[in-house]
Design an enzyme around this catalytic site. Structure first.
Site, mmCIF file in Angstrom:
data_model
loop_
_atom_site.group_PDB
_atom_site.id
_atom_site.type_symbol
_atom_site.label_atom_id
_atom_site.label_comp_id
_atom_site.label_asym_id
_atom_site.label_seq_id
_atom_site.Cartn_x
_atom_site.Cartn_y
_atom_site.Cartn_z
ATOM 1 N N TYR A 116 -2.953 7.014 -7.376
ATOM 2 C CA TYR A 116 -2.902 7.244 -6.054
ATOM 3 C C TYR A 116 -2.360 6.257 -5.296
ATOM 4 C CZ TYR A 116 -5.977 11.446 -5.846
ATOM 5 O OH TYR A 116 -6.402 12.773 -6.024
ATOM 6 N N ASP A 129 2.997 3.491 -16.895
ATOM 7 C CA ASP A 129 1.563 4.332 -16.997
ATOM 8 C C ASP A 129 1.361 4.663 -18.435
ATOM 9 O OD1 ASP A 129 -0.087 5.685 -14.491
ATOM 10 O OD2 ASP A 129 -0.230 6.557 -16.531
ATOM 11 N N THR A 139 -10.343 0.158 -11.102
ATOM 12 C CA THR A 139 -11.687 -0.797 -11.125
ATOM 13 C C THR A 139 -12.753 -0.037 -10.890
ATOM 14 O OG1 THR A 139 -11.084 -1.405 -8.924
ATOM 15 C CG2 THR A 139 -10.140 -2.725 -10.843
ATOM 16 N N THR A 180 -8.586 -2.928 -5.905
ATOM 17 C CA THR A 180 -9.698 -3.865 -5.567
ATOM 18 C C THR A 180 -10.904 -4.184 -6.565
ATOM 19 O OG1 THR A 180 -9.733 -1.792 -3.840
ATOM 20 C CG2 THR A 180 -11.830 -3.106 -4.051
ATOM 21 N N ARG A 182 -4.894 -0.179 0.976
ATOM 22 C CA ARG A 182 -5.690 0.443 1.909
ATOM 23 C C ARG A 182 -5.391 1.876 2.098
ATOM 24 N NH1 ARG A 182 -6.202 -4.383 6.666
ATOM 25 N NH2 ARG A 182 -8.080 -4.912 5.860
ATOM 26 N N LYS A 209 -11.632 -6.595 1.632
ATOM 27 C CA LYS A 209 -11.301 -5.401 1.123
ATOM 28 C C LYS A 209 -12.765 -4.900 0.788
ATOM 29 C CE LYS A 209 -10.178 -1.556 -0.765
ATOM 30 N NZ LYS A 209 -9.674 -0.168 -0.288
ATOM 31 N N ARG A 246 -18.413 0.422 5.998
ATOM 32 C CA ARG A 246 -18.350 1.615 6.315
ATOM 33 C C ARG A 246 -19.763 2.386 5.663
ATOM 34 N NH1 ARG A 246 -14.939 5.399 8.308
ATOM 35 N NH2 ARG A 246 -14.526 7.303 7.434
ATOM 36 N N CYS A 283 -13.668 4.731 -3.183
ATOM 37 C CA CYS A 283 -13.782 3.435 -2.523
ATOM 38 C C CYS A 283 -15.152 3.185 -2.244
ATOM 39 C CB CYS A 283 -12.946 3.655 -1.258
ATOM 40 S SG CYS A 283 -11.326 3.995 -1.418
ATOM 41 N N TYR A 325 -14.552 15.611 -2.005
ATOM 42 C CA TYR A 325 -15.383 14.622 -1.641
ATOM 43 C C TYR A 325 -15.172 14.333 -0.031
ATOM 44 C CZ TYR A 325 -12.192 10.651 -1.218
ATOM 45 O OH TYR A 325 -11.089 9.618 -0.762
ATOM 46 N N ARG A 333 -13.520 13.137 -6.810
ATOM 47 C CA ARG A 333 -13.906 12.145 -7.346
ATOM 48 C C ARG A 333 -15.470 11.634 -6.651
ATOM 49 N NH1 ARG A 333 -8.831 7.951 -7.614
ATOM 50 N NH2 ARG A 333 -8.382 9.233 -5.685
HETATM 51 N N1 SAJ Z 1 -18.522 10.166 5.363
HETATM 52 C C1 SAJ Z 1 -19.748 10.252 6.019
HETATM 53 N N2 SAJ Z 1 -19.742 9.907 7.219
HETATM 54 C C2 SAJ Z 1 -18.793 9.170 7.956
HETATM 55 C C3 SAJ Z 1 -17.684 8.900 7.111
HETATM 56 C C4 SAJ Z 1 -17.487 9.400 5.957
HETATM 57 O O1 SAJ Z 1 -20.676 10.940 5.497
HETATM 58 O O2 SAJ Z 1 -18.902 9.007 9.231
HETATM 59 C C5 SAJ Z 1 -18.505 10.506 3.777
HETATM 60 C C6 SAJ Z 1 -17.212 11.555 3.770
HETATM 61 O O3 SAJ Z 1 -17.660 12.752 3.853
HETATM 62 C C7 SAJ Z 1 -16.801 11.066 2.199
HETATM 63 C C8 SAJ Z 1 -16.974 9.572 2.019
HETATM 64 O O4 SAJ Z 1 -17.867 9.381 3.227
HETATM 65 O O5 SAJ Z 1 -17.535 11.740 1.313
HETATM 66 C C9 SAJ Z 1 -15.938 8.777 2.363
HETATM 67 O O6 SAJ Z 1 -15.244 9.125 3.169
HETATM 68 P P1 SAJ Z 1 -14.183 8.164 4.139
HETATM 69 O O7 SAJ Z 1 -13.567 8.715 5.242
HETATM 70 O O8 SAJ Z 1 -14.367 6.858 4.007
HETATM 71 O O9 SAJ Z 1 -12.699 8.457 3.108
HETATM 72 P P2 SAJ Z 1 -12.438 7.364 1.785
HETATM 73 O O10 SAJ Z 1 -13.352 7.223 0.731
HETATM 74 O O11 SAJ Z 1 -11.008 8.043 1.292
HETATM 75 O O12 SAJ Z 1 -12.031 6.045 2.455
HETATM 76 C C10 SAJ Z 1 -10.970 5.460 2.430
HETATM 77 C C11 SAJ Z 1 -11.120 4.244 2.665
HETATM 78 N N3 SAJ Z 1 -10.066 3.400 2.542
HETATM 79 C C12 SAJ Z 1 -9.556 2.433 1.697
HETATM 80 O O13 SAJ Z 1 -10.656 2.059 0.655
HETATM 81 C C13 SAJ Z 1 -8.221 1.604 1.605
HETATM 82 C C14 SAJ Z 1 -11.915 3.517 4.003
HETATM 83 O O14 SAJ Z 1 -12.144 2.395 4.003
HETATM 84 C C15 SAJ Z 1 -11.208 4.052 5.050
HETATM 85 O O15 SAJ Z 1 -12.055 3.898 6.273
HETATM 86 C C16 SAJ Z 1 -10.936 5.523 4.939
HETATM 87 O O16 SAJ Z 1 -10.246 5.791 3.652
HETATM 88 C C17 SAJ Z 1 -10.025 5.963 6.289
HETATM 89 O O17 SAJ Z 1 -10.761 6.486 7.255
HETATM 90 O O18 SAJ Z 1 -8.842 5.767 6.291
#
Ligand code: SAJ
Length: 444
Positions: A24, A44, A101, A136, A170, A222, A229, A276, A339, A347
């Site tokens: 990814y 890869d 990782t 990360t 990111r 990071k 979050r 993440c 997810y 994942r």
């Molecule tokens: N989720 C909640 N409540 C929220 C936000 C998310 O329950 O308020 C849940 C989502 O349903 C999901 C999980 O958390 O199951 C993660 O959601 P995410 O929006 O954080 O998506 P990710 O995991 O792809 O997060 C990535 C992260 N980026 C990197 O690690 C580089 C995160 O730091 C970013 O904030 C997010 O993308 C983004 O919004 O870009």
């Protein structure tokens, strides 16, 4: 270490790039640098993935705006090649490492892929090469694992034989190209010359600030930004549990709380998945595990978020009981396996924990997801004879659910909404017993 020559090669785009790990992160990174004019060799383990990339095809499913075009351009220009062996890296001046990782069941980082990449790279590492870890990693890993492994395997010394940096990625599924090109990056470097070389490199791809710092700060930024979050989401989830008990609607509470300055309460939900957020807090915690620093908030937030799928199963059991049923022998339709909304990425999906909890209490579980090929299908038809529908992911498709038709097919008219994706009034008007996470149960 010929830093001046390295700098010139990067600035003139004569530098040959290597990218280890074409997933990814690595694949869009390799394609973006190739599109800007660098000669890129991607490495890869998966031969079929290598073949697809050399044919200009993207092995990444799901809706990734811009990726297919960037890949096709890069492959057509001949500037992006992929291989499974490390030999070709001997000619590279800059090598990026983008391998997985993960953490294990005990939340300990599993660096097998990283170690393997470093050991293989060290063998072919030539003088004056810049190596950058984008994966990360737990704070301290650059100094304690990455640098010693490269020095031992190559007989070269940091800043004398090779340069070494940490530039955490990111990305987010669904926004790979956008995030890589528009989000600022932290450049962890072990010398000013390395910082200058990294600035010259990333300036070609990133139209945002490039913040130079040291390794440990880059590793912390990071893992801390994702832990932040996770803790914020856990807080929203705990408030949702309070609202259920006191008979309030967490969504109304959240909206009014966020009107207060400097508040940004996150979205409560049926769980936290992905590659993440569930992992990075443990990478951060690992950095101080040996020092026995008692972390309480970060593990507690993980525990809260990990119980949300189980809480959603409990809400389903309560709804069934209120309709004279039990989970044992019930047939439950679960909406959403990915997810994240509108993504095919499954994942660490919360739905996995929910399904296991329902099955452990004797329920039969059907899964649906419009974005995950093996779970596609007609929701209303799948609802035939079911005793409840549980919504786990706010996919755009579910906003248009035909609730009266759903009601007709269900054996028991129960809808449990884990993401506030369905309008309670519409559900009640359709004759459904609607329960929402964070909202006291309402009777139809
Ligand atoms: N989720 C909640 N409540 C929220 C936000 C998310 O329950 O308020 C849940 C989502 O349903 C999901 C999980 O958390 O199951 C993660 O959601 P995410 O929006 O954080 O998506 P990710 O995991 O792809 O997060 C990535 C992260 N980026 C990197 O690690 C580089 C995160 O730091 C970013 O904030 C997010 O993308 C983004 O919004 O870009």
């Amino acid at each position: 270490m010929q830093f001046q020559i390295l700098q010139q090669k990067i600035e003139s785009k004569q530098a040959r790039l290597g990218v280890i790990g074409l997933g990814y992160v690595g694949l869009p990174v390799a394609a973006l640098f190739a599109r800007t004019g660098f000669d890129v060799l991607g490495i890869d383990l998966k031969a079929d993935r290598v073949a697809q990339i050399n044919a200009g095809q993207s092995p990444i499913e799901g809706d990734e705006p811009g990726l297919a075009e960037v890949l096709a351009e890069a492959a057509a220009s001949g500037r992006l090649r992929a291989a499974t062996g490390y030999e070709g890296l001997r000619d590279c001046d800059v090598i990026l490492i983008d391998v997985e990782t993960p953490v294990d069941e005990a939340n300990i980082p599993q660096y097998a892929a990283l170690r393997s990449a470093l050991n293989s790279l060290a063998v072919v590492l030539k003088e004056s090469t810049l190596v950058i870890v984008e994966s990360t990693i737990a704070p301290g890993t650059m100094a304690n694992l990455v640098c010693p492994t490269l020095e031992a395997g190559s007989n070269l010394r940091l800043n004398r034989g090779f340069a070494l940096g940490n530039c955490p990625e990111r990305v987010m599924p669904g926004r790979l190209i956008r995030n890589l090109t528009t989000l600022s990056r932290v450049l962890g470097a072990a010398s000013p010359e390395t910082a200058a070389a990294m600035q010259a490199l990333y300036r070609n791809v990133v139209q945002a600030e490039l913040d130079s710092t040291d390794w440990i700060t880059a590793e912390l930024v990071k893992t801390v930004e994702n832990t932040y979050r996770d803790v914020q989401i856990a807080f929203a989830n705990e408030v949702a549990l309070i609202c259920e008990q006191v008979g309030a609607d967490v969504w109304a509470v959240r909206e009014l709380v966020n009107k207060s300055p400097y508040r940004a309460m996150h979205l409560p939900g049926a769980g936290v998945g992905g590659h993440c957020i569930p992992k990075d807090p443990w990478l951060l915690a690992y950095s101080v595990q040996a020092n026995n620093l008692p972390l309480r908030l970060i593990p507690a937030a993980r525990a809260v978020n990990d119980t949300m799928p189980l809480h959603t199963a409990a809400l389903t059991a309560q709804a069934l009981q209120s309709q004279g049923g039990t989970l044992s022998g019930a047939r439950i339709l679960v909406l959403g396996v990915a997810y994240l909304p509108n993504s095919d990425d499954t994942r660490n999906s919360p739905t996995t924990a929910l399904a296991a909890a329902l099955r452990s209490q004797g329920a039969e579980v059907l899964l649906h997801d419009p974005f995950v090929s093996e779970y596609q299908g007609d929701v209303v038809a799948l609802a035939e004879g079911c005793d409840a529908v549980v919504l786990m992911v706010a996919h755009q498709n579910y906003a248009a659910l035909d609730l009266p038709a759903l009601r007709e097919r269900l054996r028991r008219p129960i809808l449990v909404d884990g993401r506030a994706a369905i309008d309670p009034l519409a559900a009640q008007q359709a004759g459904l017993y609607y329960t929402r996470l964070g909202l006291a149960a309402s009777h139809s």
